[in-house]
Write a protein that holds these residues in place. Structure first.
Motif, PDB file in Angstrom:
ATOM      1  N   SER A  64       9.264  10.447  -7.064  1.00  0.00           N
ATOM      2  CA  SER A  64       9.106  11.502  -8.063  1.00  0.00           C
ATOM      3  C   SER A  64       9.084  12.897  -7.450  1.00  0.00           C
ATOM      4  N   GLN A  65       8.862  12.990  -6.151  1.00  0.00           N
ATOM      5  CA  GLN A  65       8.836  14.301  -5.509  1.00  0.00           C
ATOM      6  C   GLN A  65       9.500  14.200  -4.146  1.00  0.00           C
ATOM      7  N   ASN A  66      10.443  15.097  -3.898  1.00  0.00           N
ATOM      8  CA  ASN A  66      11.134  15.136  -2.612  1.00  0.00           C
ATOM      9  C   ASN A  66      10.444  16.129  -1.676  1.00  0.00           C
ATOM     10  N   VAL A 114       0.864  -1.181   0.000  1.00  0.00           N
ATOM     11  CA  VAL A 114       0.000   0.000   0.000  1.00  0.00           C
ATOM     12  C   VAL A 114       0.899   1.229   0.000  1.00  0.00           C
ATOM     13  N   ILE A 115       0.548   2.225  -0.802  1.00  0.00           N
ATOM     14  CA  ILE A 115       1.363   3.443  -0.842  1.00  0.00           C
ATOM     15  C   ILE A 115       0.460   4.652  -1.047  1.00  0.00           C
ATOM     16  N   GLN A 116       0.853   5.747  -0.466  1.00  0.00           N
ATOM     17  CA  GLN A 116       0.169   7.026  -0.673  1.00  0.00           C
ATOM     18  C   GLN A 116       1.230   8.061  -1.011  1.00  0.00           C
ATOM     19  N   GLY A 117       1.085   8.653  -2.199  1.00  0.00           N
ATOM     20  CA  GLY A 117       2.049   9.648  -2.641  1.00  0.00           C
ATOM     21  C   GLY A 117       1.354  10.780  -3.363  1.00  0.00           C
ATOM     22  N   PRO A 118       2.087  11.764  -3.834  1.00  0.00           N
ATOM     23  CA  PRO A 118       1.480  12.930  -4.469  1.00  0.00           C
ATOM     24  C   PRO A 118       0.742  12.564  -5.759  1.00  0.00           C
ATOM     25  N   VAL A 119      -0.258  13.348  -6.097  1.00  0.00           N
ATOM     26  CA  VAL A 119      -1.054  13.113  -7.307  1.00  0.00           C
ATOM     27  C   VAL A 119      -0.134  13.090  -8.530  1.00  0.00           C
ATOM     28  N   GLY A 120      -0.287  12.040  -9.336  1.00  0.00           N
ATOM     29  CA  GLY A 120       0.535  11.910 -10.537  1.00  0.00           C
ATOM     30  C   GLY A 120       1.929  11.401 -10.264  1.00  0.00           C
ATOM     31  N   GLY A 121       2.216  11.039  -9.012  1.00  0.00           N
ATOM     32  CA  GLY A 121       3.564  10.634  -8.643  1.00  0.00           C
ATOM     33  C   GLY A 121       3.924   9.240  -9.112  1.00  0.00           C
ATOM     34  N   SER A 122       5.204   8.909  -8.941  1.00  0.00           N
ATOM     35  CA  SER A 122       5.713   7.583  -9.290  1.00  0.00           C
ATOM     36  C   SER A 122       6.856   7.231  -8.346  1.00  0.00           C
ATOM     37  N   VAL A 139       6.397   2.185 -10.577  1.00  0.00           N
ATOM     38  CA  VAL A 139       4.951   2.259 -10.367  1.00  0.00           C
ATOM     39  C   VAL A 139       4.524   3.700 -10.596  1.00  0.00           C
ATOM     40  N   THR A 140       3.518   3.887 -11.419  1.00  0.00           N
ATOM     41  CA  THR A 140       3.060   5.238 -11.758  1.00  0.00           C
ATOM     42  C   THR A 140       1.571   5.388 -11.444  1.00  0.00           C
ATOM     43  N   GLY A 141       1.058   6.589 -11.656  1.00  0.00           N
ATOM     44  CA  GLY A 141      -0.372   6.833 -11.536  1.00  0.00           C
ATOM     45  C   GLY A 141      -0.864   6.990 -10.119  1.00  0.00           C
ATOM     46  N   LEU A 142      -0.037   7.515  -9.207  1.00  0.00           N
ATOM     47  CA  LEU A 142      -0.487   7.729  -7.837  1.00  0.00           C
ATOM     48  C   LEU A 142      -1.559   8.819  -7.813  1.00  0.00           C
ATOM     49  N   THR A 143      -2.503   8.660  -6.900  1.00  0.00           N
ATOM     50  CA  THR A 143      -3.680   9.538  -6.876  1.00  0.00           C
ATOM     51  C   THR A 143      -3.705  10.507  -5.707  1.00  0.00           C
ATOM     52  N   GLY A 144      -2.746  10.397  -4.806  1.00  0.00           N
ATOM     53  CA  GLY A 144      -2.780  11.208  -3.596  1.00  0.00           C
ATOM     54  C   GLY A 144      -3.518  10.529  -2.457  1.00  0.00           C
ATOM     55  N   GLN A 145      -4.205   9.414  -2.735  1.00  0.00           N
ATOM     56  CA  GLN A 145      -4.897   8.617  -1.726  1.00  0.00           C
ATOM     57  C   GLN A 145      -4.155   7.297  -1.524  1.00  0.00           C
ATOM     58  N   LYS A 146      -4.546   6.563  -0.478  1.00  0.00           N
ATOM     59  CA  LYS A 146      -3.982   5.237  -0.274  1.00  0.00           C
ATOM     60  C   LYS A 146      -4.341   4.347  -1.451  1.00  0.00           C
TER      61      LYS A 146
END
Length: 767
Positions: free
Chosen positions: A158-160, A93-101, A124-131
């Motif tokens: 993708s984002q620090n 499970v991962i939660q990252g910034p919208v559009g992140g990878s 892995v791409t296409g993170l949504t900002g949610q879990k």
């Protein structure tokens, strides 16, 4: 014994409502509960090597990381033969910034015996900002060797300078393999949940695929899993859920329209092979309810889509008789039958009884047939019934509620339903834990003169109970533990005919110089028994048949070795296991752990690894049933054997070469039937049934406002002379007192050791 232990065990077994699969359950790598130790759930090392601006565990079983430029986090796994073990993907499970990878590095070796490590990469791409739950198959790392995985690395965030959350990292099985469980009564049960692959689809052959066989009340309402070790429950919404393991039926009695029951299907792909679900149902005339099918495009517990269809829409009607019912997946609009998540019953208005539930094959509605074998039975060997020389002794004719005819105590445990009449007593017992006692003496009575005589009981009604003769401790002092010291017992039904029970006194293998009295106990039916006389007589009527004595093993409450003391610890929370092992190691003692079999098949609990570590440190592993029922409360030999044989098979599978004659009955509930069947299952007529003389009462105090009473209970029983412990590592408070328990036991001057050592077992390791 303590029925309240049920509440304690429910905490532990709720773990099993996690992912339990048709293929192997997910192997939990890290839930970040041990992050402060820089260890994962496999005890592998984890770290960011200082490459994060911040890192730490957060609520909900996750790790929060804020990466610097080039930041990474890695997990060491030992060497996992994932593909051979049935796992085909990494899941997290991962939660990252919208559009992140984020990149994932998989580290493998040519084999677990070759230490050269090679890294392979995937993004892995296409993170949504949610879990989000991601399942990444091994094919995402084309040249990697999934049979020798040694490490994982998350890198290239993708984002620090923003927080990312990582949780629930595990090896996963995403392609369920059809499995069958051996029906009740089979001679050699297959372990439920170990896949038995049916004929592949491309051969054109098919057979019904079992979802639920209603073969264990405990499994259904205590461990919460179905026939394929997938989660199942009513979430306490039903008034009752009962199982008939003989007829393989489950009965659901609703509280209200909000009652429901579900069983998960493990992202089952039925396309091309299974057309729908069939089951036997018996419901009152006019009954209607709702069926729900769920599916998940992500093959997880998120983004599940539910589709409800009422029974009247399906054309189902009920008339109070049992019939076979079925539906097609196509009757649930929009259902993706390639990723089935669950099946659910809801909006019940009356009790409904359901038989085996299964997928039926395409093109023909059929049902799953449970093929049984002849039921197990006791030997029918008759023995001679010679006359004794002792005079008759009338013990009880139930003419007085307070005492028997010897002027001694008689009475039943709280909870028994006792109805007194004129020189008779009607007994109903709603629980196999309860007993009715009629004592010969307040201390010790020498009954050796009656060795050739017969215990005679006049009765009407049920014989579904045990008869025991109880033995006092060496001090003949009820203030000394254990009290009673032990007892032997027989099945009433084997010695009963035409209203009379005659049991040779020689069939009770106890020290009769220290006899306390007789007990009627371990009822496995709530049918009434009326008793009007208990006596000892020198002979039996002409023609009365006496059965041979069946072995009943050794029921123990205390150590045999002089000056010894044994900690016997039942299952608990794997997250507390390392603390337990650390304390035991610090105190330099060896202990015995009793493990329930079914949870060992759920690799997400990590219990197999926990117990392997325990054995590696020299501790003893013993048995505690397969699904933790009250063994003597089960309806027949076959249901008892199912528990033993599955448990033995799981232990053999998990710990190759391990055999054990030691069995601790769940809740301490024992009786003549389960004792006899344990001797048969273990192949040892002297096998041990292990109870206790020291109870820390964690089941009573651990989660209340006075957890320190656990320590008081321990000291109380030790001060009485108790030397065999029951406790669990379910609760932090109990584990926090473990070191004090050990140190107080050491203060007695007794030597602390494993159970087999304290029983002077010749196969035990030397002290």
């Amino acid at each position: 014994m303590h029925a309240t232990l049920l509440g304690a065990y429910c905490v532990f077994f709720s773990i099993l409502k996690q992912t339990l699969a048709l293929c192997p359950a997910g192997l939990l790598i890290d839930d970040f509960s041990n992050h402060s130790e820089k260890r994962n759930n496999l005890r592998g090392f984890t770290s960011d090597d200082g490459s994060m601006s911040s890192i730490g565990s957060v609520a909900g079983g996750a790790l929060s990381v804020t990466p610097k430029q080039g930041g990474y986090f890695y997990e060491s796994l030992g060497c996992q033969a994932a593909r051979s073990e049935g796992y085909d993907a990494l899941q997290f499970v991962i939660q990252g910034p919208v559009g992140g990878s984020v990149g994932i590095e998989l580290q493998t070796q040519p084999s677990c015996s070759q230490a050269t490590k090679t890294s392979y990469y995937h993004t892995v791409t296409g993170l949504t900002g949610q879990k989000q739950s991601f399942t990444v198959p091994w094919t995402s790392w084309p040249s990697a060797n999934p049979d020798a995985i040694v490490g994982l690395v998350w890198y290239a965030f993708s984002q620090n300078d923003v927080a990312w959350h990582l949780g629930s990292v595990r090896l996963a099985c995403t392609i369920p393999k059809p499995a069958v469980s051996t029906p009740q009564g089979a001679e050699s049960p297959v372990i439920t949940g170990v896949p038995t692959i049916i004929v592949p689809k491309d051969t054109g052959a098919c057979s019904n695929f079992l979802i639920e066989d209603f073969t264990s009340q405990s499994r259904m309402t205590f461990l919460y899993y179905n026939a394929n070790l997938r989660p199942t429950s009513d979430d306490a919404t039903m008034q009752s859920v009962t199982v008939d393991p003989v007829q393989n039926r489950g009965t659901f009695v609703p509280k209200n329209l909000g009652s429901y029951w579900f069983t998960q299907l493990g992202c089952m792909d039925t396309i091309g092979q299974y057309e729908g679900i069939s089951m036997r149902i018996n419901a009152p005339a006019g009954t209607q309810f709702v069926l729900q099918m769920g599916y998940s495009n992500s093959c997880g517990d998120t983004n599940v889509k539910d589709i409800d269809v009422a029974t009247d829409v399906l054309g189902w009607t009920f008339d109070g008789t049992e019939r076979l019912y079925s539906f097609k997946f196509s009757q649930f609009p929009g259902l993706d039958a390639s990723k089935l998540h669950h099946f659910l019953l809801s909006r019940l208005v009356a009790p409904v009884t359901v038989g085996p539930i299964s997928f039926y094959c395409k093109g023909s509605v059929s049902e799953y047939i449970l093929h049984g074998s002849p039921q197990a039975s006791a030997p029918q060997d008759e023995i001679a019934a010679p006359s004794g020389t002792a005079a008759p002794l009338i013990i009880d004719n139930f003419s007085n509620k307070d005492t028997n005819l010897l002027g001694q105590y008689h009475g039943g445990d709280d909870g028994m339903i006792l109805t007194w009449g004129s020189r008779l007593l009607q007994i109903q017992s709603p629980d196999p834990d309860y007993s009715f006692y009629s004592q010969f003496t307040g201390t010790c009575k020498d009954m050796t003169a009656y060795e050739s005589s017969y215990l005679h009981i006049k009765y009407v009604g049920s014989t579904s109970f045990s008869i025991s003769l109880q033995q006092h401790n060496r001090g003949c002092n009820e203030a000394i533990a254990p009290y009673p010291e032990t007892w032997d017992e027989v099945e009433a039904s084997r010695y009963a005919a035409n209203g009379d029970i005659y049991v040779p006194m020689s069939h009770f293998n106890i020290d009769k110089t220290r006899t306390i009295g007789v007990a009627l106990k371990a009822w496995y039916s709530q049918d009434a028994t009326i008793v009007s006389l208990i006596e000892i007589v020198p002979s039996v009527p002409a023609g009365f048949k006496i059965e041979s004595k069946l072995p009943t093993g050794q029921l123990i409450f205390a150590c045999k070795r002089p000056n010894s003391f044994a900690f016997c610890i039942d299952d608990g929370d794997p997250k507390l296991a390392q603390q337990v092992l650390s304390i035991i190691k610090q105190e330099n003692i060896k202990v015995t752990f009793f493990t329930v079999g079914a949870p060992l098949l759920d690799l997400s609990t990590n219990l197999s690894n926990v117990y392997h570590e325990m054995t590696a440190q020299g501790h003893q592993i013993a048995l505690h049933s397969y699904t933790h029922p009250k063994m003597e409360g089960l309806p027949n030999y076959d249901t008892i054997d199912w528990e033993y044989n599955n448990d033995l098979s799981v232990v053999k599978q998990t710990f190759p070469g391990l055999t054990s004659p030691y069995f601790r009955p769940p809740f301490g509930t024992e009786g003549a039937r389960m004792r006899y069947r344990w001797t048969q299952a273990s192949g040892n007529k002297n096998a041990y049934i292990v109870n206790w003389s020291v109870d820390v009462e964690d089941w009573l105090w651990a989660t209340g406002s006075t957890p320190e009473k656990q320590l008081a209970a321990f000291k109380r029983d030790v001060d009485k002379g108790g030397n065999l412990v029951v406790m669990h590592y379910l609760y932090p408070s109990t584990v926090s007192y473990l070191q004090e328990f050990i140190q107080y036991a050491k203060m007695t001057g007794k030597q602390l050791m494993r159970l087999d050592q304290c029983m002077m077992d010749p196969n035990a390791p030397p002290l």
